[in-house]
Write a protein that holds these residues in place. Structure first.
Motif, PDB file in Angstrom:
ATOM      1  N   PRO A   1     127.547 113.221 -55.737  1.00  0.00           N
ATOM      2  CA  PRO A   1     127.033 113.627 -54.419  1.00  0.00           C
ATOM      3  C   PRO A   1     127.604 112.786 -53.281  1.00  0.00           C
ATOM      4  O   PRO A   1     127.401 113.099 -52.111  1.00  0.00           O
ATOM      5  N   TYR A   2     128.322 111.714 -53.618  1.00  0.00           N
ATOM      6  CA  TYR A   2     128.842 110.817 -52.582  1.00  0.00           C
ATOM      7  C   TYR A   2     130.269 111.176 -52.168  1.00  0.00           C
ATOM      8  O   TYR A   2     130.842 110.515 -51.314  1.00  0.00           O
ATOM      9  N   THR A   3     130.866 112.178 -52.824  1.00  0.00           N
ATOM     10  CA  THR A   3     132.244 112.534 -52.475  1.00  0.00           C
ATOM     11  C   THR A   3     132.243 113.746 -51.534  1.00  0.00           C
ATOM     12  O   THR A   3     131.225 114.421 -51.357  1.00  0.00           O
ATOM     13  N   PHE A   4     133.406 114.028 -50.966  1.00  0.00           N
ATOM     14  CA  PHE A   4     133.584 115.123 -49.997  1.00  0.00           C
ATOM     15  C   PHE A   4     133.069 116.450 -50.561  1.00  0.00           C
ATOM     16  O   PHE A   4     133.514 116.894 -51.622  1.00  0.00           O
ATOM     17  N   GLN A   5     132.169 117.088 -49.854  1.00  0.00           N
ATOM     18  CA  GLN A   5     131.512 118.300 -50.347  1.00  0.00           C
ATOM     19  C   GLN A   5     132.110 119.584 -49.751  1.00  0.00           C
ATOM     20  O   GLN A   5     131.618 120.672 -50.026  1.00  0.00           O
ATOM     21  N   GLY A   6     133.124 119.426 -48.911  1.00  0.00           N
ATOM     22  CA  GLY A   6     133.733 120.604 -48.287  1.00  0.00           C
ATOM     23  C   GLY A   6     133.230 120.761 -46.859  1.00  0.00           C
ATOM     24  O   GLY A   6     132.170 120.249 -46.499  1.00  0.00           O
ATOM     25  N   LEU A   7     134.005 121.521 -46.053  1.00  0.00           N
ATOM     26  CA  LEU A   7     133.670 121.663 -44.634  1.00  0.00           C
ATOM     27  C   LEU A   7     132.651 122.766 -44.390  1.00  0.00           C
ATOM     28  O   LEU A   7     132.158 122.913 -43.272  1.00  0.00           O
ATOM     29  N   GLY A   8     132.403 123.609 -45.395  1.00  0.00           N
ATOM     30  CA  GLY A   8     131.472 124.720 -45.175  1.00  0.00           C
ATOM     31  C   GLY A   8     132.105 125.794 -44.299  1.00  0.00           C
ATOM     32  O   GLY A   8     133.320 126.011 -44.347  1.00  0.00           O
ATOM     33  N   GLU A   9     131.281 126.427 -43.438  1.00  0.00           N
ATOM     34  CA  GLU A   9     131.784 127.570 -42.664  1.00  0.00           C
ATOM     35  C   GLU A   9     133.002 127.226 -41.800  1.00  0.00           C
ATOM     36  O   GLU A   9     133.935 128.040 -41.729  1.00  0.00           O
ATOM     37  N   PRO A  10     133.051 126.069 -41.147  1.00  0.00           N
ATOM     38  CA  PRO A  10     134.290 125.751 -40.398  1.00  0.00           C
ATOM     39  C   PRO A  10     135.528 125.791 -41.309  1.00  0.00           C
ATOM     40  O   PRO A  10     136.622 126.157 -40.866  1.00  0.00           O
ATOM     41  N   GLY A  11     135.349 125.433 -42.583  1.00  0.00           N
ATOM     42  CA  GLY A  11     136.456 125.507 -43.539  1.00  0.00           C
ATOM     43  C   GLY A  11     136.867 126.961 -43.787  1.00  0.00           C
ATOM     44  O   GLY A  11     138.058 127.273 -43.919  1.00  0.00           O
ATOM     45  N   LEU A  12     135.889 127.843 -43.822  1.00  0.00           N
ATOM     46  CA  LEU A  12     136.202 129.274 -44.002  1.00  0.00           C
ATOM     47  C   LEU A  12     136.987 129.797 -42.799  1.00  0.00           C
ATOM     48  O   LEU A  12     137.915 130.608 -42.948  1.00  0.00           O
ATOM     49  N   GLU A  13     136.611 129.323 -41.604  1.00  0.00           N
ATOM     50  CA  GLU A  13     137.328 129.752 -40.389  1.00  0.00           C
ATOM     51  C   GLU A  13     138.782 129.300 -40.440  1.00  0.00           C
ATOM     52  O   GLU A  13     139.689 130.034 -40.046  1.00  0.00           O
ATOM     53  N   ILE A  14     138.991 128.106 -40.948  1.00  0.00           N
ATOM     54  CA  ILE A  14     140.370 127.585 -41.063  1.00  0.00           C
ATOM     55  C   ILE A  14     141.164 128.435 -42.053  1.00  0.00           C
ATOM     56  O   ILE A  14     142.323 128.788 -41.811  1.00  0.00           O
ATOM     57  N   LEU A  15     140.523 128.809 -43.152  1.00  0.00           N
ATOM     58  CA  LEU A  15     141.215 129.653 -44.146  1.00  0.00           C
ATOM     59  C   LEU A  15     141.583 131.005 -43.531  1.00  0.00           C
ATOM     60  O   LEU A  15     142.672 131.536 -43.764  1.00  0.00           O
ATOM     61  N   ALA A  16     140.670 131.556 -42.730  1.00  0.00           N
ATOM     62  CA  ALA A  16     140.950 132.854 -42.095  1.00  0.00           C
ATOM     63  C   ALA A  16     142.126 132.706 -41.124  1.00  0.00           C
ATOM     64  O   ALA A  16     142.984 133.600 -41.033  1.00  0.00           O
ATOM     65  N   GLU A  17     142.176 131.583 -40.424  1.00  0.00           N
ATOM     66  CA  GLU A  17     143.302 131.355 -39.512  1.00  0.00           C
ATOM     67  C   GLU A  17     144.615 131.218 -40.293  1.00  0.00           C
ATOM     68  O   GLU A  17     145.656 131.741 -39.883  1.00  0.00           O
ATOM     69  N   ALA A  18     144.539 130.550 -41.440  1.00  0.00           N
ATOM     70  CA  ALA A  18     145.742 130.395 -42.277  1.00  0.00           C
ATOM     71  C   ALA A  18     146.230 131.766 -42.765  1.00  0.00           C
ATOM     72  O   ALA A  18     147.434 132.026 -42.834  1.00  0.00           O
ATOM     73  N   ARG A  19     145.288 132.646 -43.087  1.00  0.00           N
ATOM     74  CA  ARG A  19     145.683 133.995 -43.516  1.00  0.00           C
ATOM     75  C   ARG A  19     146.337 134.759 -42.374  1.00  0.00           C
ATOM     76  O   ARG A  19     147.364 135.408 -42.549  1.00  0.00           O
TER      77      ARG A  19
END
Ligand code: PEP
Ligand code: MN
Length: 345
Positions: free
Chosen positions: A136-154
Motif C-alpha cells: 500500500p506504500y507504493t505508487f497506486q496509479g494516477l486514477g482518472e487523470p491517468g485515463l485522460e492522459i491515455l486518451a490524449e496518447a491515443r
C-alpha cells in the motif's frame, strides 16, 4: 447445450427458438457460423429440456456441451474467434504487439513513450492508471487523470489503448476512456468485477490468475461472456512455481492447451512473467513460437526512474530489437506480422 439451426432456418424460426429458451428460464446466445447459426443455451442443468427445442421448425440438432465453460468452448464455436479493438484484430493468425509503460506516471512520460511505440510499429498502447500493488506504500496509479492522459496518447498516435480496471464501481468510467479493459492477474477471480466488466460489452484482456488452472481461467472468461462481452483475449503472464530465478514462470504450455479447448485468442506477457529485462525477449519469442496471438510488453525510456516495474521494462532499443526478431521469427513460422504504419499527428 447448443441448438444448431438449419442453414435455411428463417428469422422467425430463430426467434421462436430463442423465445422457447427464455420460457424455460435459460439464456440464449446466438453464435453466427460460416453456413448456419447456432444458439448457445446457458443456465440449464442437464440436457433433458432438449425435447422442448428439438421439434421446433428450423432446428437441425440439439447437442450437449460437456465442458463447464460453454461460451468459451470450442464445442460451441469450433472456429477461432476474432477480437477487434479499433483497427487491431486478435486471433487471425497475426501477432499483435501491445507495448507501453507499466504505469501512467505523468503526461510527459506517457506521451513520450506512446510516440516511441507508434514510431517503432507497436499496434496498441498499454499503461495502468489504476495499479493493484502488493504494497500500500507504493505508487497506486494516477486514477482518472491517468485515463485522460491515455486518451490524449491515443488521440496523438492513433494507438488503441488497454488499461486495467480494479474496481467494479469504476468499470464504466474506465470504459469511457479505454478501447480494451484489462483484468489483472490478482482479479481474475473477482467475480463481481468480471460481471460488471462483462456487462459493458467492451473488448477485455483477461490475465490468467497467477495460480489458476486452465479450466478456472476459462470459467472466468465465461463470466465475462455470459454477462455480455464476446470479445475476450486471454493473457498468460506467468504462474507461481518453486522457481526463484524469475518473478513467475511463463507457462507456454497453456497456449496450445487453451487453443485445443477454446476459440478465444491468447497472448503472452513476458514482462510480468519474468520481472527481468534480459528474459523478456527470449520469453516473447517462446510465446509466439508456441502460438500466441500477441504480446503485452512493458517499455520505458527511463526504467531506472520508473515508478513501477522498471527492472522488467525494455528500453526503446531493446523493443526495436524484439520487433526485428519478430519479423524474422513470424516469417519462418508462416505467420503474419507487420509493424503498424501510422504517422504521428
Ligand atoms: C499489468 O499488466 O500492469 C499488471 C499489473 O499485470 P499482472 O496483473 O499480470 O500482474
Ligand atoms: Mn507491472
Amino acid at each position: 447445450m447448443l441448438v444448431i439451426m438449419d442453414a435455411r432456418a428463417s428469422d422467425e424460426d430463430i426467434q421462436r427458438v430463442e423465445n422457447r429458451i427464455h420460457e424455460l428460464g435459460y439464456k440464449s446466445h446466438p453464435i453466427p457460423g460460416a453456413s448456419r447459426l447456432a444458439i448457445g443455451v446457458t443456465g440449464n442443468r442437464g440436457i433433458e429440456d432438449r425435447i422442448y427445442l428439438e421439434g421446433l421448425p428450423g432446428v437441425q440438432q440439439v447437442i450437449p456441451v460437456t465442458k463447464p465453460y460453454k461460451l468459451a468452448s470450442r464445442e460451441i464455436k469450433p472456429e477461432n474467434s476474432l477480437v477487434t479493438v479499433g483497427d487491431v484484430v486478435f486471433g487471425n493468425g497475426g501477432v499483435v504487439m501491445i507495448a507501453g509503460p507499466c504505469a501512467v506516471e505523468n503526461r510527459d512520460q506517457t506521451l513520450r513513450i506512446a510516440d516511441l511505440m507508434v514510431s517503432l510499429g507497436a499496434h496498441m498502447l498499454r499503461g495502468g492508471a489504476y495499479k493493484p500493488r502488493t504494497s500500500p506504500y507504493t505508487f497506486q496509479g494516477l486514477g482518472e487523470p491517468g485515463l485522460e492522459i491515455l486518451a490524449e496518447a491515443r488521440e496523438r498516435t492513433g494507438l488503441p489503448v488497454v488499461t486495467e480496471v480494479v474496481d467494479p464501481g469504476l468499470a464504466p468510467l474506465v470504459a469511457q476512456y479505454a478501447d480494451m479493459l484489462q483484468i489483472g492477474t490478482r482479479n481474475m477471480q473477482n467475480f463481481e468485477l468480471l460481471k460488471e466488466v462483462g456487462k459493458l460489452g467492451k473488448p477485455v484482456l483477461m490475465k490468467r490468475g497467477m495460480s489458476a488452472t486452465l479450466d478456472e481461467t476459462l470459467m472466468s472468461a465465461e463470466y465475462l461472456m455470459s454477462n455480455g462481452t464476446h470479445d475476450v483475449v486471454v493473457c498468460e503472464r506467468g504462474v507461481r512455481t518453486f522457481a526463484s530465478h524469475a518473478r513467475n514462470t511463463l507457462d507456454v504450455s497453456v497456449i496450445p492447451a487453451l487453443k485445443q479447448v477454446s476459440h478465444l485468442p491468447i497472448i503472452v506477457d513476458p514482462s510480468h512473467a519474468s520481472g527481468n529485462r534480459t528474459s523478456v525477449i527470449p520469453l516473447a519469442l517462446a510465446g509466439v513460437g508456441a502460438g500466441a496471438d500477441g504480446l503485452l510488453v512493458d517499455v520505458h525510456d527511463d526504467p531506472a526512474h520508473a515508478l513501477v516495474d522498471g527492472p522488467q521494462a525494455l528500453l526503446p532499443e531493446d523493443f526495436e530489437q524484439l520487433m526485428t526478431l519478430l519479423e524474422n521469427v513470424t516469417s519462418a513460422l508462416g505467420r503474419r506480422f507487420e509493424r503498424r504504419q501510422v504517422a504521428i499527428g
